[in-house]
Scaffold this active site. Structure first.
Site: not given
Ligand code: NAD
Length: 360
Positions: A141, A192, A224, A248, A252
């Site tokens: 980001y 990852k 994942d 992020d 959620d």
């Protein structure tokens, strides 16, 4: 000594939920003699409308001076078409990075009264208590270069960059281990590393930090798989630590295990523990102005603020107890409504929590 709190209601449902959080904060301050002093300003779209930028220099100066910041949410369709550099979300990213708020704590706790509101089976989620520690000021980001360009063949192309330095990983890993030490002593680091170089360094540094925390059981999981495990068997997790983008998304996802994103508070801390506190959800433009938003995530953010920035565990516990009592009374905003409960609006919910807190 009085404690200065900067209140930034923001956009959409921000002002509605903030009014209720302030109500509860005032009751807590009186009851526990916290001596808080409140200052108000704008961030996001409201700041763009007032100052021409999503975070004004004077607001940033006030934020630096404050002992803690309480934020509603920013963004909305009104500002979707303005210069991307001036969009409301840019103000949020800027205040986080300018204040060095790198450590984002996102608890996902299922109140037993809301087990029915989760889309997962009650036995999968009942008793759920996870803390997601998300790195907040680095990664994709913020990474540069980020660019959109037109290639020689005329095709449009865009790319972002995902950098992480050793020191950035080390400090967020420490937050993860410290939180695990005061909870269930289990830390799952999510990355990852099978694909990304930044994740390979992430895993290496987390392993190094682990040597200082022999009591914590550390595991690693690819993002994942973590997404899958969160809906398959979420109670296997105690604390999860992960980078900005993975955090992020996963936080959620975790929020939905608890029934509604309208229940989840968060804290963003700097290296000295100064923090900005805000609900995990956004400005919910679809329900803004209707007086139906759930204010509990923001009220619970006040509780986190009292716990982490002002060391007032007693006041924080009392707010959480008041919320629990109100849920026991069967009061529910639309997002957490289930059969046999009473539907209430934003202000009624805030009033009920403030009253329950007074009565404790
Ligand atoms: P959102 O979290 O605002 O809304 C997602 C869904 O959850 C909507 O249906 C909304 O009505 C519902 N919801 C959210 N909070 C609720 C509450 N307190 N009570 C009841 N229902 C609630 O996410 P979005 O729709 O993806 O984004 C809307 C805007 O918010 C966008 O401009 C986005 O950029 C911004 N945003 C801001 C933040 C922030 O300020 N921290 C975070 C996420 C999104």
């Amino acid at each position: 000594m009085s404690k200065k709190i900067l209140i930034l209601p923001g956009d959409g449902i921000g002002p509605e939920i903030m009014a209720e959080a302030v109500k509860v904060l005032k009751v807590a301050s009186e009851k526990f003699d916290l001596g808080v002093e409140l200052e108000f300003d704008d961030l996001g779209g409201a700041a763009y409308d007032r100052y021409g930028v999503p975070l004004a220099d004077e607001t940033l100066a006030r934020a630096r001076e404050a002992d803690a910041i309480l934020l509603g949410a920013v963004g909305g369709p009104k500002w979707d078409t303005i210069d991307p550099a001036l969009r409301p979300e840019r103000g949020l990213l800027k205040i986080r990075s300018e204040l060095g708020l790198f450590g984002n704590l996102r608890p996902a706790i299922l109140y037993p009264q809301l087990a029915e509101a989760s889309t997962l089976k009650p036995e999968v989620v009942s008793g759920l208590d996870i803390l997601i520690v998300r790195e907040l000021t680095g990664g994709i980001y913020f990474g540069k270069p980020r660019e959109r360009r037109v290639l020689e063949n005329g095709e449009r192309q865009a790319y972002d960059t995902l950098p992480y330095s050793e020191s950035e990983i080390r400090r967020i890993a420490k937050v993860g281990f410290d939180m695990a030490m005061v909870r269930g002593r289990k830390l799952c680091s999510v990355d990852k590393a099978n694909v990304l170089a930044s994740s390979q360094l992430w895993r290496e540094v987390v392993e190094e930090v682990a040597r200082d925390y022999p009591e914590v059981e550390l595991s690693h999981m690819y993002v994942d798989n973590a997404a899958m495990q969160l809906v398959r068997a979420p109670k296997q997790f105690d604390v999860m630590v992960t980078d900005n983008m993975f955090g992020d998304i996963l936080s959620d996802q975790a929020s939905m295990l608890t029934g509604s994103i309208g229940m989840l508070p968060s804290a963003s801390l700097d290296i000295d523990g100064k923090g900005m506190y805000e609900p995990c959800h956004g400005s919910a433009p679809d329900i803004a102005g209707q007086g139906i938003a759930n204010p509990l995530a923001t009220i619970l953010s006040v509780s986190m603020m009292l716990r982490y920035s002002f060391a007032s565990g007693q006041a924080a516990d009392a707010i959480e107890k008041a919320v629990s009592q109100v849920l026991d009374q069967g009061l529910r905003t639309g997002d957490i409504l289930s059969d046999g409960c009473t539907r209430v609006g934003t202000a009624e919910m805030g009033n009920a929590v403030a009253q329950a807190l007074k009565n404790l």
